[in-house]
Write an enzyme that holds these catalytic residues in place. Sequence first.
Site, short mmCIF file in Angstrom:
data_model
loop_
_atom_site.label_atom_id
_atom_site.label_comp_id
_atom_site.label_asym_id
_atom_site.label_seq_id
_atom_site.Cartn_x
_atom_site.Cartn_y
_atom_site.Cartn_z
N CYS A 1 1.33 2.00 0.24
CA CYS A 1 1.41 1.42 1.59
C CYS A 1 2.65 1.89 2.34
CB CYS A 1 1.38 -0.10 1.51
SG CYS A 1 2.61 -0.75 0.39
N GLU B 1 0.39 -8.56 3.50
CA GLU B 1 1.07 -7.26 3.34
C GLU B 1 0.03 -6.20 3.66
OE1 GLU B 1 4.20 -6.92 2.70
OE2 GLU B 1 4.41 -9.08 2.56
N LYS C 1 -8.54 -12.64 -6.60
CA LYS C 1 -9.67 -11.69 -6.58
C LYS C 1 -9.10 -10.27 -6.55
CE LYS C 1 -12.18 -9.81 -3.47
NZ LYS C 1 -12.31 -8.50 -4.15
N GLU D 1 -3.40 5.20 9.26
CA GLU D 1 -3.04 5.27 7.84
C GLU D 1 -4.14 6.01 7.09
OE1 GLU D 1 -3.32 1.70 5.43
OE2 GLU D 1 -1.37 2.20 4.58
#
Length: 500
Positions: free
Chosen positions: A306, A272, A197, A403
Site C-alpha cells: 500500500c 487503511e 474475514k 494505484e
Amino acid sequence: MLRLENDLSQLGAEATAFLGKRHGLHIGGKTKPTKDSYALTDPTSGAVIGHAAEATTDDIDTAVKAARAALSGPWARMRPNERELCMLRLADLVEKHETELSQIETVCSGRLLGNTRGVDVGYSAHFLRYMAGWSTKIEGQTMRLSIPYLPEGDFSGFTFREPIGVVAAIVPWNVALGIAVWKIAPALAAGCSIVLKPAPQTPLSTLRFAELALEAGIPEGVLNIVTSSNAKIGAALVNHPDVNMVTFTGSTAVGRQIAMDAASGLKRCSLELGGKSPFLLFADAPLERAIPDAAWAIFSNHGQNCCAGSRLYVHESIYEEVLDGVVQIAKSIRLGSPLDASSQMGPVVTRSQQERIQNFIAAGQAEGARLAYGAAAVDHPGYYVSPTVLADVTPDMSPVREEIFGPVLVAASFKTDEEALALANNSEYGLGASVWTNDFERVNRMTRGLEAGSVWVNVHNALDVALPFGGWKNSGLGADLSETAVLAHTKVKASVHRHF
Ligand code: NAD
C-alpha cells in the site's frame, strides 16, 4: 531464468497437511463445517492447492454471537496482565510455527518466502509483544470538578476506558497474516473480541493463527475467522447490528462503501486504504543508497504494497542517472518461484491483477509515457509481471493517478523544491511519502508540506510498531499500530463522585 512454478514437495509436513485439510470456519473456538467451499490457487501455476470454507450470512450471525458471548466469559474476567501473558505466549507460538505459517502464506499469495517469514511471522510476533504490553497500560484520568449549576457540591471526576466490544476486521491478501495481526493485536490488548474475514485468496494462515491463539490461552469465541469468496459476506459482517467497530484494510472503493455501511449503524470505523506514495529524490542525496532504495520501494513484494514508492520524482540534474540506475536494477531482478531463496520477485496474486497491471502499462504508453524498462509478458501459466519503469510521466496519466498495486514505477523530473512538493501532493492519496536529501531546511519544509500520514526522510516504507500508520485524503481514516490503535478499540466512560 529460474524455475517459475512452486515445487510443492519443498513444503514441510505441517504446511502440506494444513493445505490439504478440509477447512471450516473458526467460530467459538471450534471448526464449523460449511456446506460449500471454494478453491485456492497457486499464483505460480494457477493450480488448485486447497479449498476454503464458504461462509453464509447465517455463519456471520453465529460468529458475531460467539464474539459477543466471549465478552461476558473468561476473557472479560481476565486481569490485564493475564491478557498480556496470553499475547506473549501467542507471539512465541507464531515464531515456533514460522516455517508452517510462512510456507502457507507464500503458496497462497505468491509472495517470497523471505518476505512472509520476515513480515507475516517475524513482524507479527514483534507486534504482538509490543501490543501485549499495552494491556496493562490503558489508563483513565482523575480530576476535581466545578459543575456550575451545582455550586455547593465537591466532586471528583474519573474516566475509564473500556473495550469497545465486538470488532469486525476485514483484511486484504497482500500481507495477509501480517495485516490480520495489525487488527487482532490492539483489539486483544483492549479486551475486545473479534470476527475477522481474510481476503478470499489468503484465508489459511489466519485460520492457523486462530488455532495458535487458543493454544496460547485466549478463550474460545474471542477470535473468530470467517472465510468466503463472496464480497457480500464481508458486507454482512460490517452490517451486523451487534458489531461495535469495523477495522478494514483494502482498496479505497471498498473502504468508502464500508464507511457508509458503518455510519448507518453508528459504528466506529478505521480504514487503511490505497496509496500512490511519492519518492522525492534531491540532487544532494546519497545516490548509492537512494537508487537501490527507489527500485526496491516499488519492486519489493512485487509492488503489492500500500505504501510502495510508486511515483519517483527526481531533480532534473540527476534524473537520467537515477533512471538508468533503477532500470539496471529492474533488468537484473530474478523472477522465480517464491519458495526458491534465490528469487527476487514472484508472481502477483491473481490472473485479474496481472491483467489489470498490464493494462496500466499499456495505457501509460498510449497516454505518452516512455517505457524505460519492462520485459514482454512472461509466457507462463503463473501470474508473473516484469518489473516496469514508465518515464517522463505527467500528472494526468492514468498510471500516475491510480494505484496499480503491481511492480510498475512511474518517474518524472522536477526543477525546484516547490515543484517537487506540488507533484508529490497532486494525488487523491496520502498514505506515505519519502524525501531524500541532506538539507535540513528542506527536510523541515517537505515534512511540513507533504500531505501524507507518514513522511520518511532518507528511507522509504519504514513502519515501526510504536508509530501510528494511517492515511490522509483517500488513503484512510484512523490509524493502525501504536497506542493510537489501542485507544481506538476503547470507549470512554466518565464518572462523577460527590464528596460529603
Ligand atoms: P479489496 O478492497 O478488494 O478487498 C479487501 C477485503 O474487503 C477483502 O477481504 C474483500 O473480500 C473485502 N470486501 C470486498 N467488498 C466488501 C464489502 N462491500 N464489504 C466488506 N468487505 C468487502 O482490496 P484487495 O484487493 O484485497 O487489497 C488491495 C488493496 O488494499 C489496495 O488498494 C491496497 O492499497 C490496500 N491496502 C492498504 C493498506 C494500508 O494499510 N493502507 C495495506 C495493504 C493493502
